[in-house]
Design an enzyme around this catalytic site. Structure first.
Site, PDB file in Angstrom:
ATOM      1  CB  CYS A  23      -0.879   0.061   1.247  1.00 52.53           C
ATOM      2  SG  CYS A  23      -1.954  -1.336   1.438  1.00 52.53           S
ATOM      3  N   GLY A  49       0.959   0.070  -5.058  1.00 55.09           N
ATOM      4  CA  GLY A  49      -0.299  -0.663  -5.078  1.00 55.09           C
ATOM      5  C   GLY A  49      -1.082  -0.316  -6.323  1.00 55.09           C
ATOM      6  CG  ASN A 124       2.327   1.201   3.735  1.00 56.58           C
ATOM      7  OD1 ASN A 124       3.384   1.798   3.610  1.00 56.58           O
ATOM      8  ND2 ASN A 124       2.188  -0.049   3.321  1.00 56.58           N
ATOM      9  N   GLY A 125       0.786  -1.258   5.765  1.00 54.32           N
ATOM     10  CA  GLY A 125       1.376  -2.188   6.729  1.00 54.32           C
ATOM     11  C   GLY A 125       0.496  -3.409   6.867  1.00 54.32           C
ATOM     12  CE1 TYR A 270      10.896  -4.530  -7.123  1.00 55.22           C
ATOM     13  CE2 TYR A 270       9.571  -5.327  -5.307  1.00 55.22           C
ATOM     14  CZ  TYR A 270       9.728  -5.097  -6.656  1.00 55.22           C
ATOM     15  OH  TYR A 270       8.734  -5.421  -7.514  1.00 55.22           O
TER      16      TYR A 270
END
Ligand code: SF4
Length: 501
Positions: A23, A49, A124-125, A270
């Site tokens: 996300c 995302g 996010n997570g 990345y």
């Protein structure tokens, strides 16, 4: 824009052979067209995302919610969409799904009416005890709309006995395990916070004053600040909660006992865009430094250094600069190949190579090459790339990887295959080399990775980053996983199988 332009690592994604960030989040308070600013910010976070996107705006009276499957531009690229999202405060989200599945009910920001008014939340997570919390809440009568882990936060806030919304929110956060960078909108303003270890990123900035008033901005990465013309102020710190009222006044809170932070080191390898600044460092520079470490640790006697596009490029530049071997583009990516072509019936041949990539035959024929890639997940893509280079006439194909072997699953918001599908969890180095059919294979060491992010070495007793997918050293409890095991025992030591039912 083609459907692939957003794809961070198209070579691997074509095969589902990559790790994917789950996300990206964005929020703004005090902008005249807050939803348009949010759409732009989300657009810069699209690599985090690509499955769905959502925006919730607040116009001082009402909240407005618009969510949809697909890219940001598909959902928020029109004046009509923006007209549905009036107001000067807005938060938004782009997502992949792991926990929770793909239904629109799980697309964030999630929105609920609480006793205190509207409440929108973008996350996010991954909340690694969400299953446990959810079953407890359901037993107590809570009703859920969807299946996303994030949704547990809403009934936890709603049922907290604390008097103010902020206290209720903190009360809810204290029950969570795992990783969360959150942006929430309430009628009083915005709340942004990061979990006590700061596993997932969150930055803060401001759009300079125009017409007498500036705007406060939060985002997963600094590239989203750049695109909306915001100035980077600082990271939201691990365990910090920042309140912004509708006039833009910010207040920082520290609701948790302070612990050493453990940000995700894979953001550098990345996930983040190379033009982002993460944990105070240029992601691009760190990736180059990883390539330099690789060249020092694992030199190759070759004619050319060739990156696997696109995320292997900075590390390959670093490898080439350190080793003195020329950097060349031996794999060319087409920007125009979509997913719409009917496959020719001779599937065996066309499936064996990427549709979006082609070997630069004139360059690699007769050469000894070293390929530089960011990671190996299942290994199927690496095998194809090595084969593609051999078919193009390369006489030796060596592979160097700009991360240590990925041996463990992530439970903090990154889509990793189950552990038994990870090549490095199944095979030793020699077997991996044989599997991908390379002449040699080497990964950067864990200390080499830490050196690239500016540390002298990894401190085993208190690692400076989360690196669990390489080491198995998970920085939080994993309650859900423990409850899934038969004896409640986890065996997460490096190289040993996890007892996951
Ligand atoms: Fe990042 Fe790996 Fe930790 Fe997940 S397990 S947060 S991908 S370092």
């Amino acid at each position: 824009m083609t459907s692939t332009d957003f794809v961070h690592h198209p070579f691997h994604d074509e095969d589902g052979d990559s790790l994917r960030e789950e996300c990206g989040v964005f929020g703004v308070v005090g902008a005249r067209d807050a939803a348009a600013v949010t759409a732009l910010g989300l657009h810069a976070l699209q690599h985090r995302g690509q499955e769905a996107a959502g925006i919730v705006s607040y116009d001082g009276q009402e909240f407005h919610v618009l969510r949809g499957n697909g890219h940001v531009a598909e959902n928020f690229g029109t004046g009509e969409a923006m007209a549905e999202l009036p107001g000067t405060m807005s938060c938004g989200h782009v997502r992949y799904s792991t926990t929770g599945g793909t239904g629109l009910r799980n697309v964030q920001p999630l929105y609920a009416e609480l006793a205190s008014g509207g409440f929108a939340i973008a996350h996010n997570g991954n909340i690694s005890n969400a299953m446990h919390l959810r079953s407890d809440l359901v037993r107590r009568g809570a009703i859920f709309q969807g299946t996303a882990d994030t949704e547990v936060i809403i009934p936890l806030v709603a049922t907290s006995r604390y008097p103010t919304l902020l206290d209720k929110f903190v009360d809810a956060l204290r029950m969570l395990e795992g990783a969360y960078s959150l942006i929430c909108s309430t009628p009083a303003g915005m709340i942004a916070c990061r979990d006590p270890l700061g596993i997932r990123p969150l930055v803060m900035g401001h759009i300079p004053e125009k017409d007498g008033k500036g705007a406060v901005v939060f985002a997963s990465e600094t590239v989203a600040l750049d695109i909306v013309g915001a100035v980077f102020d600082r990271e939201v710190e691990a365990g910090e909660l920042i309140e912004v009222d509708l006039d833009g006044k910010t207040t920082s809170h520290r609701p948790f006992t302070k612990t050493a932070s453990r940000p995700c080191i894979f953001e550098h390898v990345y996930f983040s865009r190379p033009d982002s600044i993460s944990a105070g460092q240029s992601v691009y520079s760190v990736r180059k430094a990883i390539g330099q470490q690789l060249a020092i640790e694992s030199p190759a006697d070759v004619d050319l250094v060739i990156p696997v596009p696109d995320s292997g490029v900075p590390a390959a530049i670093g490898y080439a600069q350190e080793s003195g071997v020329p950097f060349e583009l031996g794999i060319i990516r087409s920007h125009y190949v979509g997913r719409t072509f009917i496959q020719p019936s001779d599937g065996a041949r066309t499936n064996s190579v990427s549709r979006k990539h082609n070997a630069n035959r004139a360059l690699v024929a007769g050469k000894r090459i070293v390929l530089i890639d960011d990671s190996i997940v299942r290994g199927t893509t690496s095998l194809k790339i090595v084969q593609m280079m051999r078919d193009a006439g390369a006489t030796e194909v060596h592979m160097r990887i700009a991360s240590p072997p990925t041996m463990h699953s992530c439970f903090y918001g990154v889509d990793t295959p189950e552990r038994n599908k990870l090549l490095a969890a199944r095979m030793d180095m020699d077997a991996m080399r044989e599997f991908i059919q390379a002449d040699s294979l080497a990964f950067v060491s864990i200390d080499g990775l830490y050196r690239a992010v500016g540390e002298a070495e990894r401190k085993p007793k208190c690692p400076q980053y989360c690196d669990a997918c390489f080491t198995g050293d998970y920085p939080t409890r994993l309650t859900d996983l423990a409850e899934k095991t038969h004896a409640g025992q986890l065996n997460l030591a490096p190289g040993k199988p996890e007892k996951v039912a």
